[in-house]
Design an enzyme around this catalytic site. Structure first.
Site, PDB file in Angstrom:
ATOM      1  N   ASP A   1       0.829  -1.206   0.000  1.00  0.00           N
ATOM      2  CA  ASP A   1       0.000   0.000   0.000  1.00  0.00           C
ATOM      3  C   ASP A   1       0.864   1.256   0.000  1.00  0.00           C
ATOM      4  O   ASP A   1       1.565   1.520   0.974  1.00  0.00           O
ATOM      5  CB  ASP A   1      -0.906  -0.006   1.241  1.00  0.00           C
ATOM      6  CG  ASP A   1      -1.858   1.187   1.241  1.00  0.00           C
ATOM      7  OD1 ASP A   1      -2.088   1.771   0.166  1.00  0.00           O
ATOM      8  OD2 ASP A   1      -2.375   1.524   2.319  1.00  0.00           O
TER       9      ASP A   1
ATOM     10  N   ASP B   1      -1.493   6.245  -6.633  1.00  0.00           N
ATOM     11  CA  ASP B   1      -1.804   5.352  -5.516  1.00  0.00           C
ATOM     12  C   ASP B   1      -1.944   3.909  -5.991  1.00  0.00           C
ATOM     13  O   ASP B   1      -2.614   3.647  -6.987  1.00  0.00           O
ATOM     14  CB  ASP B   1      -3.113   5.837  -4.864  1.00  0.00           C
ATOM     15  CG  ASP B   1      -3.465   5.073  -3.597  1.00  0.00           C
ATOM     16  OD1 ASP B   1      -2.559   4.481  -2.977  1.00  0.00           O
ATOM     17  OD2 ASP B   1      -4.650   5.073  -3.219  1.00  0.00           O
TER      18      ASP B   1
END
Ligand SMILES: *[C@@H]1O[C@H](CO)[C@@H](O)[C@H](O)[C@H]1NC(C)=O
Ligand SMILES: *[C@@H]1O[C@H](CO)[C@@H](O)[C@H](O)[C@H]1NC(C)=O
Ligand SMILES: *[C@@H]1O[C@H](CO)[C@@H](O)[C@H](O)[C@H]1NC(C)=O
Ligand SMILES: *[C@@H]1O[C@H](CO)[C@@H](O)[C@H](O)[C@H]1NC(C)=O
Ligand SMILES: *[C@@H]1O[C@H](CO)[C@@H](O)[C@H](O)[C@H]1NC(C)=O
Length: 474
Positions: free
Chosen positions: A148, A358
């Protein structure tokens, strides 16, 4: 002039006019709608060999046949609609982290100190679709963890679990600190523990003065336990000694029902693996997300050396922008979009708030003006296909029933400095829809989601302040 050369001349002329005409037409890509799903077609050759300064591990889709977990283990994949709903929760949540600072990410002056807000995951944890396998402890225990770029603190589930609260379901072996000869818990006076307080993730001391952490997610769920260190084994002999992570003894909440063993934070703040290994890998990493769940990609720590095969010169680069108040996130400056080879000619001011890059947001979000222009140009190149109902946040959808392959206009993202990222067909259309959505308003920053990043090696040179995109890397 002989008749043969005349014919040749005529042919050349018509060839030239053909090329000229083609230059004015849209360019297309073929999208295969039925890629093999059942077996893992692992392109091992594309995983960079770990060399001086870099370490690479295989990365796979959480639910794909290349995932290290047993694909028949009963993991339930959310429906497309549910995934899109969670994707919107994540996008809203990241947006909220910036409100109050009123920061647009790009060009923010960043006078005040960091804001302490919970991290981004929660029920949107399910949008974290990519996993790697690492070894933890001595002897190394294999742990399957999601990666992440939108959070910093890494954690794995630990024994004892549950104690006293339930942990989430997991497929692999539970990490037992007592069984690792290199495990150590941080005590409460350690600098590493104080650092957690800076980002609002300190959670006091236990009875043995061990540092307790908490990572809170957007939907109210959280993970708590002891902030610890141990040896992290990446590939083969590449080890990170003293890797700091949360030894989680409780994960509570709805977002925690996946079957991975934990999470590796690749954000820009102090606790992330990237920051922890800065001295060794130069605060630089890259990954390649595969075109479909049926193939694999890679995660590399460290920047590729310049020149040579996968060398730095093969990346299209653009500056990386960071927010001082929310240092976790990485932003780029998108400037225009090209559809079918033609730039939309959007004003750079449309993208003034910047674009978050992201790994854990699925669908790319664009300012409404940019999205409207993209959708319109894309539809103009898709007139041969019937339209279909919107799918969640995706409103530019087509009826591909009965088709194996479709021809779609190319879409390229044009970044500051001229980097042109010509998206893979699987990065343009997903579930029969144009895989882009508008942000809620023009002032919000956009997001470059993981669908669009597929097949590119995306380099985050955090130390150098540069993003790189290398096409066809996996
Ligand atoms: C790819 O690598 C895996 C293990 O890393 C191995 O089992 C498999 O045989 C390899 N596949 C090919 C095509 O080389
Ligand atoms: C943030 O910006 C909005 C509009 O741009 C404004 O209405 C609001 O008052 C600002 N908030 C702060 C805290 O400055
Ligand atoms: C905590 O760790 C620090 C630094 O490692 C050490 O100086 C201190 O004595 C430790 N305190 C306790 C109570 O173990
Ligand atoms: C952690 O999550 C649980 C379940 O959602 C909740 O009851 C608890 O209040 C949370 N703890 C904190 C400190 O947020
Ligand atoms: C899609 O097209 C097929 C055949 O072309 C048709 O039978 C079907 O009703 C269409 N579906 C929708 C939702 O329009």
């Amino acid at each position: 002039m002989t008749s043969v050369s005349l014919v040749l001349l005529l042919l050349l002329c018509s060839y030239h006019s053909f090329v000229a005409r083609a230059g004015n037409e849209q360019s297309y890509k073929v999208l295969d709608l039925n890629p093999s799903r059942a077996v893992c077609s692992e392109p091992n050759a594309t995983i960079p060999s770990s060399s001086d300064g870099t370490s690479s591990v295989t990365l796979s889709h959480r639910y794909g046949p290349c995932s290290p977990a047993d694909p028949n283990s009963g993991e339930k994949r959310s429906t497309d609609e549910e995934l899109l709903r969670r994707d919107q929760l994540r996008a809203d949540y990241i947006r909220r982290k910036f409100s109050g600072s009123n920061g647009t990410a790009a060009g923010e002056d960043g006078q005040s100190s960091k804001v302490s807000v919970p991290t981004t995951l929660g029920s949107s944890l399910d949008t974290l679709e990519y996993v790697i396998s690492v070894g933890l402890g001595s002897p190394a225990l294999t742990q399957r963890v999601v990666i992440d770029t939108g959070s910093d603190v890494s954690w794995v589930q630990c024994e004892p679990c549950p104690a006293p609260s339930p942990c989430h379901a997991h497929a692999g072996a539970l990490f037992d600190p007592a069984a690792s000869s290199t495990y150590a818990a941080f005590n409460c006076s350690a600098a590493e523990c104080a650092q957690l307080g800076d980002s609002g993730e300190a959670n006091g001391c236990d009875a043995k003065s061990r540092c307790q952490y908490i990572v809170k997610y957007g939907d109210g769920s959280n993970t708590t336990g002891t902030y610890s260190s141990d040896v992290l084994t990446l590939s083969g002999s590449d080890v990170v000694r003293g890797f700091q992570f949360g030894c989680s003894h409780a994960e509570l909440g709805a977002g925690m029902d996946d079957k991975t063993d934990g999470l590796i934070g690749l954000g820009g703040d102090a606790q992330s693996l990237v920051s922890q290994t800065a001295a060794r890998y130069g605060k630089s990493f890259s990954y390649c997300l595969p075109a479909t769940p049926a193939s694999s990609g890679f995660l590399t720590l460290g920047a590729p050396a310049s020149g040579g095969g996968g060398g730095a010169s093969r990346f299209a680069t653009t500056p990386m922008l960071r927010s001082k108040k929310v240092p976790t996130y990485y932003f780029a400056a998108l400037e225009d979009i090209a559809v079918g080879g033609k730039k939309l000619g959007l004003s750079p001011s449309v993208f003034a708030a910047g674009s978050l890059v992201d790994s854990g947001t699925v669908i790319t979000r664009l300012p409404p003006a940019a999205y409207a222009a993209l959708s319109s140009a894309f539809r103009a190149g898709m007139t041969r296909y019937a339209r279909a109902e919107p799918l969640g946040i995706l409103d530019t959808c087509f009826n591909f029933t009965g088709l194996d392959k479709v021809s779609i206009p190319t879409v390229a993202l044009v970044f500051a400095g001229g980097a042109v990222v010509d998206l893979d067909a699987h990065g343009i259309v997903s579930g029969g829809c144009l895989a882009f959505a508008p942000t809620r308003d023009d002032k919000a920053f956009g997001t470059i989601g993981n669908v669009q990043q597929r097949t590119f090696e995306v380099l985050y040179d955090v130390g150098g302040g540069v993003f790189g995109f290398r096409a066809g890397a996996c």
